[in-house]
Design a protein around this motif. Structure first.
Motif, PDB file in Angstrom:
ATOM      1  N   ALA A   1       0.844  -1.198   0.000  1.00  0.00           N
ATOM      2  CA  ALA A   1       0.000   0.000   0.000  1.00  0.00           C
ATOM      3  C   ALA A   1       0.876   1.243   0.000  1.00  0.00           C
ATOM      4  CB  ALA A   1      -0.924   0.007   1.213  1.00  0.00           C
ATOM      5  N   ASN A   2       0.326   2.331  -0.545  1.00  0.00           N
ATOM      6  CA  ASN A   2       0.985   3.626  -0.412  1.00  0.00           C
ATOM      7  C   ASN A   2      -0.060   4.724  -0.333  1.00  0.00           C
ATOM      8  OD1 ASN A   2       0.403   4.729  -3.142  1.00  0.00           O
ATOM      9  ND2 ASN A   2       1.856   3.189  -3.877  1.00  0.00           N
ATOM     10  N   GLN A   3       0.330   5.808   0.282  1.00  0.00           N
ATOM     11  CA  GLN A   3      -0.491   7.019   0.367  1.00  0.00           C
ATOM     12  C   GLN A   3       0.386   8.172  -0.077  1.00  0.00           C
ATOM     13  OE1 GLN A   3      -3.734   8.111   1.236  1.00  0.00           O
ATOM     14  NE2 GLN A   3      -2.893  10.105   0.671  1.00  0.00           N
ATOM     15  N   ILE A   4      -0.052   8.874  -1.127  1.00  0.00           N
ATOM     16  CA  ILE A   4       0.760   9.957  -1.683  1.00  0.00           C
ATOM     17  C   ILE A   4      -0.023  11.263  -1.652  1.00  0.00           C
ATOM     18  CG2 ILE A   4       1.970  10.805  -3.741  1.00  0.00           C
ATOM     19  CD1 ILE A   4       2.475   7.959  -4.569  1.00  0.00           C
ATOM     20  N   TRP A   5       0.643  12.311  -1.168  1.00  0.00           N
ATOM     21  CA  TRP A   5       0.090  13.662  -1.181  1.00  0.00           C
ATOM     22  C   TRP A   5       0.951  14.546  -2.078  1.00  0.00           C
ATOM     23  CZ3 TRP A   5       1.054  10.982   3.375  1.00  0.00           C
ATOM     24  CH2 TRP A   5      -0.056  10.652   4.158  1.00  0.00           C
ATOM     25  N   SER A   6       0.345  15.450  -2.821  1.00  0.00           N
ATOM     26  CA  SER A   6       1.128  16.397  -3.617  1.00  0.00           C
ATOM     27  C   SER A   6       1.738  17.448  -2.696  1.00  0.00           C
ATOM     28  CB  SER A   6       0.248  17.061  -4.680  1.00  0.00           C
ATOM     29  OG  SER A   6      -0.858  17.726  -4.088  1.00  0.00           O
TER      30      SER A   6
ATOM     31  N   ALA B   1      -5.646  20.639  -9.345  1.00  0.00           N
ATOM     32  CA  ALA B   1      -6.119  20.102  -8.071  1.00  0.00           C
ATOM     33  C   ALA B   1      -5.008  19.364  -7.345  1.00  0.00           C
ATOM     34  CB  ALA B   1      -7.296  19.164  -8.307  1.00  0.00           C
ATOM     35  N   ASP B   2      -5.034  19.418  -6.023  1.00  0.00           N
ATOM     36  CA  ASP B   2      -4.057  18.678  -5.228  1.00  0.00           C
ATOM     37  C   ASP B   2      -4.241  17.179  -5.440  1.00  0.00           C
ATOM     38  OD1 ASP B   2      -2.944  20.964  -4.168  1.00  0.00           O
ATOM     39  OD2 ASP B   2      -4.266  20.978  -2.411  1.00  0.00           O
ATOM     40  N   PHE B   3      -3.157  16.452  -5.250  1.00  0.00           N
ATOM     41  CA  PHE B   3      -3.183  14.995  -5.366  1.00  0.00           C
ATOM     42  C   PHE B   3      -3.167  14.409  -3.962  1.00  0.00           C
ATOM     43  CE2 PHE B   3      -1.367  10.764  -5.861  1.00  0.00           C
ATOM     44  CZ  PHE B   3      -2.003  10.283  -6.994  1.00  0.00           C
ATOM     45  N   ASN B   4      -4.135  13.540  -3.673  1.00  0.00           N
ATOM     46  CA  ASN B   4      -4.247  12.904  -2.363  1.00  0.00           C
ATOM     47  C   ASN B   4      -4.880  11.535  -2.597  1.00  0.00           C
ATOM     48  OD1 ASN B   4      -4.652  12.119   0.258  1.00  0.00           O
ATOM     49  ND2 ASN B   4      -6.014  13.805   0.814  1.00  0.00           N
ATOM     50  N   GLN B   5      -4.043  10.500  -2.699  1.00  0.00           N
ATOM     51  CA  GLN B   5      -4.554   9.204  -3.131  1.00  0.00           C
ATOM     52  C   GLN B   5      -3.918   8.053  -2.364  1.00  0.00           C
ATOM     53  OE1 GLN B   5      -5.685   8.485  -7.362  1.00  0.00           O
ATOM     54  NE2 GLN B   5      -3.987   7.039  -7.336  1.00  0.00           N
ATOM     55  N   PHE B   6      -4.778   7.092  -2.028  1.00  0.00           N
ATOM     56  CA  PHE B   6      -4.353   5.856  -1.359  1.00  0.00           C
ATOM     57  C   PHE B   6      -4.522   4.692  -2.322  1.00  0.00           C
ATOM     58  CE2 PHE B   6      -5.660   2.015   0.966  1.00  0.00           C
ATOM     59  CZ  PHE B   6      -4.540   1.805   1.766  1.00  0.00           C
ATOM     60  N   TYR B   7      -3.511   3.809  -2.360  1.00  0.00           N
ATOM     61  CA  TYR B   7      -3.568   2.635  -3.224  1.00  0.00           C
ATOM     62  C   TYR B   7      -3.118   1.422  -2.437  1.00  0.00           C
ATOM     63  CZ  TYR B   7      -2.115  -0.813  -6.687  1.00  0.00           C
ATOM     64  OH  TYR B   7      -1.952  -1.974  -7.396  1.00  0.00           O
ATOM     65  N   THR B   8      -3.851   0.317  -2.587  1.00  0.00           N
ATOM     66  CA  THR B   8      -3.416  -0.935  -1.990  1.00  0.00           C
ATOM     67  C   THR B   8      -3.696  -2.088  -2.935  1.00  0.00           C
ATOM     68  OG1 THR B   8      -3.540  -2.355  -0.026  1.00  0.00           O
ATOM     69  CG2 THR B   8      -5.598  -1.402  -0.795  1.00  0.00           C
TER      70      THR B   8
ATOM     71  N   SER C   1      -6.560  -8.171  -5.763  1.00  0.00           N
ATOM     72  CA  SER C   1      -7.544  -7.094  -5.681  1.00  0.00           C
ATOM     73  C   SER C   1      -6.801  -5.770  -5.512  1.00  0.00           C
ATOM     74  CB  SER C   1      -8.498  -7.302  -4.499  1.00  0.00           C
ATOM     75  OG  SER C   1      -9.445  -6.240  -4.430  1.00  0.00           O
ATOM     76  N   GLU C   2      -7.194  -4.783  -6.297  1.00  0.00           N
ATOM     77  CA  GLU C   2      -6.574  -3.463  -6.224  1.00  0.00           C
ATOM     78  C   GLU C   2      -7.627  -2.436  -5.810  1.00  0.00           C
ATOM     79  OE1 GLU C   2      -3.470  -2.615  -9.412  1.00  0.00           O
ATOM     80  OE2 GLU C   2      -4.595  -4.262 -10.323  1.00  0.00           O
ATOM     81  N   ILE C   3      -7.257  -1.594  -4.869  1.00  0.00           N
ATOM     82  CA  ILE C   3      -8.155  -0.559  -4.361  1.00  0.00           C
ATOM     83  C   ILE C   3      -7.463   0.790  -4.510  1.00  0.00           C
ATOM     84  CG2 ILE C   3      -9.471   0.294  -2.384  1.00  0.00           C
ATOM     85  CD1 ILE C   3      -9.316  -2.575  -1.235  1.00  0.00           C
ATOM     86  N   THR C   4      -8.105   1.709  -5.206  1.00  0.00           N
ATOM     87  CA  THR C   4      -7.593   3.071  -5.351  1.00  0.00           C
ATOM     88  C   THR C   4      -8.616   4.035  -4.778  1.00  0.00           C
ATOM     89  OG1 THR C   4      -6.408   2.464  -7.378  1.00  0.00           O
ATOM     90  CG2 THR C   4      -6.755   4.812  -6.963  1.00  0.00           C
TER      91      THR C   4
END
Length: 274
Positions: free
Chosen positions: A174-179, A187-194, A212-215
């Motif tokens: 998993a990762n969580q990325i913020w701009s 727009a700002d980037f704020n996304q979680f992926y696992t 299984s991929e979750i965005t």
């Protein structure tokens, strides 16, 4: 775009037939590095294995959004490990997407080019059984088209937890990325992926699994969840060790603006055992 998609559609069944008929061609003997086909399959299932590989992940999705868009995306995904000490590796993973899409951003629209790259660095202690990885993830604004990227530079944490025994791999990354910088008008980037995965390998180098991929896009308040049963195989073409895999992309949950009706994925990975 349609001609590209038709070529990909014709290509995918060939990969599937190759994989399904693969047992008679797979290498059960150890390679020069001492790895058997099953050991290589297990390493390919481990995102922080000390193994150089260059997967080419082909994704084809149909029925995207209100205009029933079509999208072909190839992710160039080299994995390069670095030995920091006897008990610690640094595994770097790079994802550079090339996108060709039609009717996704609007009716009768077409975009082609690079999308934003993602670079992840996992610090991974050498362990058996329970495997851990932790490090930073970076979003790099490499997009060549406005609608294919964020024009933002981002950073955040990434983590991997998995258990691996001979022939069985189960875990998640998993990762969580913020701009943190970039075009202020975007727009700002704020996304979680696992990604949650389960893979079973065989002596022949063949493998069966499910992913299984979750965005979760927190900024846009959208969620996309896909399920992908998959089949793969290790082989050699000439002197080059390779892995082939094919899987459907089954959308489970998704906002109308991003959820496709269906999709296919085919992976061709070049492996360089150490």
């Amino acid at each position: 775009m349609k001609s590209v998609s038709h070529k990909v559609i014709k290509f995918l069944p060939g990969i599937l037939c190759f994989v399904l008929s693969f047992n008679s061609y797979a290498q059960e003997e150890p390679t020069k590095s001492g790895n058997s086909a099953q050991e290589l399959a297990d390493k390919m299932a481990n995102p922080v294995a000390s193994l150089i590989s260059v997967p080419l992940q082909n994704n084809l999705t149909y029925g995207i959004g209100p205009y029933n868009g079509i999208k072909y995306q190839i992710n160039i995904q080299p994995v390069v490990p670095f030995k920091l000490s006897e008990n610690l590796n640094l595994i770097t993973r790079y994802i550079l997407p090339v996108v060709d899409q039609q009717d996704v951003t609007g009716e009768n629209t077409h975009e082609f080019g690079l999308s934003d790259a993602t670079v992840t660095a996992f610090f991974a202690p050498k362990t058996k059984g329970l495997i851990l990885g932790l490090g930073p993830a970076f979003l790099v604004p490499t997009a060549t088209e406005k609608f294919l990227g964020t024009e933002k530079f981002g950073i955040g944490p990434s983590v991997l937890v998995m258990h691996q025994g001979k022939g069985l791999s189960i875990g998640f990354l998993a990762n969580q990325i913020w701009s943190v910088a970039g075009n202020a008008d975007r727009a700002d980037f704020n996304q979680f992926y696992t990604q949650i995965f389960l893979t079973h390998s065989y002596k022949s180098g063949a493998s069966l699994g499910v992913t299984s991929e979750i965005t979760q896009n927190w900024q846009g308040n959208t969620t996309l969840i896909t399920l992908s049963p998959n089949v793969g195989a290790i082989t050699k073409l000439g002197g080059q060790t390779m892995q082939f895999a094919v899987m459907p992309l089954i959308p489970i949950v998704g906002h109308q603006s991003i959820k496709p009706d269906w999709g296919l994925r085919a992976v061709v990975a070049f492996i360089f055992p150490q």
